[in-house]
Design an enzyme around this catalytic site. Structure first.
Site, PDB file in Angstrom:
ATOM      1  N   CYS A  17       0.836  -1.204   0.000  1.00 57.02           N
ATOM      2  CA  CYS A  17       0.000   0.000   0.000  1.00 57.02           C
ATOM      3  C   CYS A  17       0.871   1.255   0.000  1.00 57.02           C
ATOM      4  CB  CYS A  17      -0.904   0.009   1.224  1.00 57.02           C
ATOM      5  SG  CYS A  17      -1.891   1.515   1.368  1.00 57.02           S
TER       6      CYS A  17
ATOM      7  N   CYS B 296      -3.740  -0.031   8.801  1.00 49.18           N
ATOM      8  CA  CYS B 296      -3.070  -1.336   8.807  1.00 49.18           C
ATOM      9  C   CYS B 296      -1.833  -1.279   9.704  1.00 49.18           C
ATOM     10  CB  CYS B 296      -2.650  -1.736   7.401  1.00 49.18           C
ATOM     11  SG  CYS B 296      -4.034  -2.080   6.282  1.00 49.18           S
TER      12      CYS B 296
ATOM     13  N   CYS C 249      -8.268   2.343  -1.020  1.00 45.13           N
ATOM     14  CA  CYS C 249      -7.868   1.520   0.128  1.00 45.13           C
ATOM     15  C   CYS C 249      -7.767   0.071  -0.346  1.00 45.13           C
ATOM     16  CB  CYS C 249      -8.885   1.638   1.257  1.00 45.13           C
ATOM     17  SG  CYS C 249      -8.531   0.548   2.658  1.00 45.13           S
TER      18      CYS C 249
ATOM     19  N   GLU D  68     -29.144  -7.896  24.088  1.00 36.36           N
ATOM     20  CA  GLU D  68     -28.369  -6.914  23.330  1.00 36.36           C
ATOM     21  C   GLU D  68     -28.713  -5.520  23.848  1.00 36.36           C
ATOM     22  OE1 GLU D  68     -26.398  -4.454  20.984  1.00 36.36           O
ATOM     23  OE2 GLU D  68     -26.033  -6.616  20.919  1.00 36.36           O
TER      24      GLU D  68
ATOM     25  N   CYS E 235     -12.826 -10.687  19.993  1.00 37.14           N
ATOM     26  CA  CYS E 235     -12.029  -9.920  19.031  1.00 37.14           C
ATOM     27  C   CYS E 235     -10.801  -9.318  19.693  1.00 37.14           C
ATOM     28  CB  CYS E 235     -12.876  -8.822  18.395  1.00 37.14           C
ATOM     29  SG  CYS E 235     -13.516  -7.614  19.575  1.00 37.14           S
TER      30      CYS E 235
END
Length: 442
Positions: free
Chosen positions: A81, A92, A177, A324, A395
């Site tokens: 990139c 990134c 991108c 939720e 995550c």
């Protein structure tokens, strides 16, 4: 007497030997005086010149960029990139590393967090130490998977779309991108003038042709006439209230996963990699092996991805409760799961709603908490419900490791752990841990 302000070291340069990778997209090094450096754009084992980007004399650590590579790692490549590198786009972290090396680095971070925060070796976590690429992402060095189906562009003062620089509000204008999915790139966001906008989010649904742009105007700015290269619906976020308003088109996109269509309205949360939802559902269901008639919980359930998968497998004799906190996500989940009469979705924070339900026993639990994790209080409650199996989707490996330690205190052990590279070129990684009562393994 007021203490003298400490001298800023920003801009100072040091020649260092780069040590191990650390959680957050950087490696650890030390100055000759022993001060810790968190270094971006470097790889373990390299000798580099770094330039300090944050920190002062006496600080516990400094942040720095590798600006000259004196002795390169065999895993280093030229960043594909043109916007990657010191002081440039912060989207990134590992453009300068071969794809296989990126996955090894992520595996080392997971192993370090498990050991440090949960006292677990990979073997004790039932993990083979690998981070698996998504289908189609195993590409040669120098090629970049176009995976990001949701891209939030920041806007420069003169109306150009770009991405934020690392740990900065400054915008790096871009023409393209490389990690943006084809459905995002084909909208041509970077070619348009966005004067007056604070941000422009582009969404390309997986499994449908739905495309959406979410605009956040600067205070007092008028919306532009949005004419893009593909049909697109447009939403606006009110800069004062944060409310989302439909400008034209549908207020939702349709996402496909696990053989079902899911409505996700008003720019709500959905997995960003096009293979992510199916990959995670498969890992969770293979780990849990739901049975007909099971009672299951889906916590932090979003638009109902796991709740739907569970409902499909536990059948009419089973039941699923989803919890939720987001109002719009709850509305989506209720719509998406309307054909399952034995599914109920409750709105609110898990740690306050779950005790109110009066549930004292369940068969299966899925939890997919936000980046901070579930926390001790919630884990203690979940551990008391006697679930046969628990699937934890994470995550953030640090939050996962902390919560696994709490589950151990509550009588659960990790049976298996799998790691997936669903965020190539970045430091992020997704894990699925399957837990079961500890006495089952004795």
């Amino acid at each position: 007497m007021q203490a003298e302000p400490r001298k800023s070291l920003v801009g100072e340069e040091y020649e260092v030997e780069v040590g191990p990778v650390a959680h957050g997209g950087h490696c650890v090094a030390r100055t000759a005086e022993g001060q810790v450096l968190f270094v971006r754009h470097a790889l373990p084992g390299e000798r580099v010149v770094v330039r300090v980007t944050e920190g002062e004399e006496g600080a516990s650590f400094l942040r720095a960029d590798a600006v000259t590579v004196l002795d390169a790692s065999k895993d280093r490549i030229d960043a594909p990139c043109p916007y990657a590198g010191p002081g440039r786009c912060g989207g990134c972290d590992w453009q300068h590393a071969k794809p296989g090396a990126q996955r090894r680095l992520k595996g080392e971070v997971i192993a370090e967090q498990l050991q440090r925060l949960a006292g677990l070796t990979p073997e004790e976590a039932g993990w083979d130490g690998t981070v698996v690429p998504a289908e189609g992402d195993k590409l040669p060095a120098g090629q970049v998977p176009a995976w990001r189906t949701r891209v939030q562009y920041a806007v420069t003062a003169d109306g150009r779309a770009g991405l934020r620089r690392h740990r900065s509000h400054e915008v790096e204008p871009i023409d393209h991108c490389m990690i943006a999915a084809e459905g995002v790139s084909e909208l041509g966001i970077e070619k348009r003038d966005w004067t007056g906008m604070d941000s422009v989010e582009a969404i390309a649904a997986t499994g449908s042709q739905d495309r959406q742009v979410v605009l956040t105007p600067k205070p007092g700015a008028r919306l532009p006439l949005v004419e893009l290269d593909r049909p697109v619906s447009v939403l606006r976020i009110d800069e004062r209230s944060g409310q989302v308003h439909r400008v034209h088109g549908r207020p939702f996109v349709r996402e496909r996963a696990d053989g079902r269509t899911h409505r996700v309205a008003n720019g709500g949360f959905w997995q960003v990699h096009p293979k992510s939802a199916d990959t995670l559902v498969t890992a969770v269901m293979q780990g849990l092996l739901p049975r007909k008639g099971d009672m299951a919980l889906d916590l932090y359930c979003g638009a109902g991805l796991f709740a739907g998968a569970l409902a499909d497998r536990v059948g009419d004799a089973g039941a699923v409760l989803g919890i939720e906190s987001g109002k719009r996500a709850v509305e989506d989940a209720q719509h998406n799961l309307a054909d399952f009469p034995r599914v109920r979705i409750e709105q609110g924070k898990v740690d306050s709603v779950l005790p109110r339900t009066g549930i004292t026993e369940v068969d299966l639990i899925v939890l997919d908490p936000p980046r901070a994790g579930a926390g001790r209080k919630t884990v203690e409650h979940l551990s008391s419900l006697g679930a046969r199996k628990i699937a934890y989707v994470a995550c953030d490996p640090a939050a996962l490791a902390r919560d696994l330690a709490y589950f151990r205190d509550g009588g659960y052990r990790v049976r298996t752990l799998r790691a997936f590279d669903l965020f190539p070129m970045t430091h992020h990684v997704e894990c699925v841990a399957i837990l079961e009562p500890a006495e089952k393994g004795l």
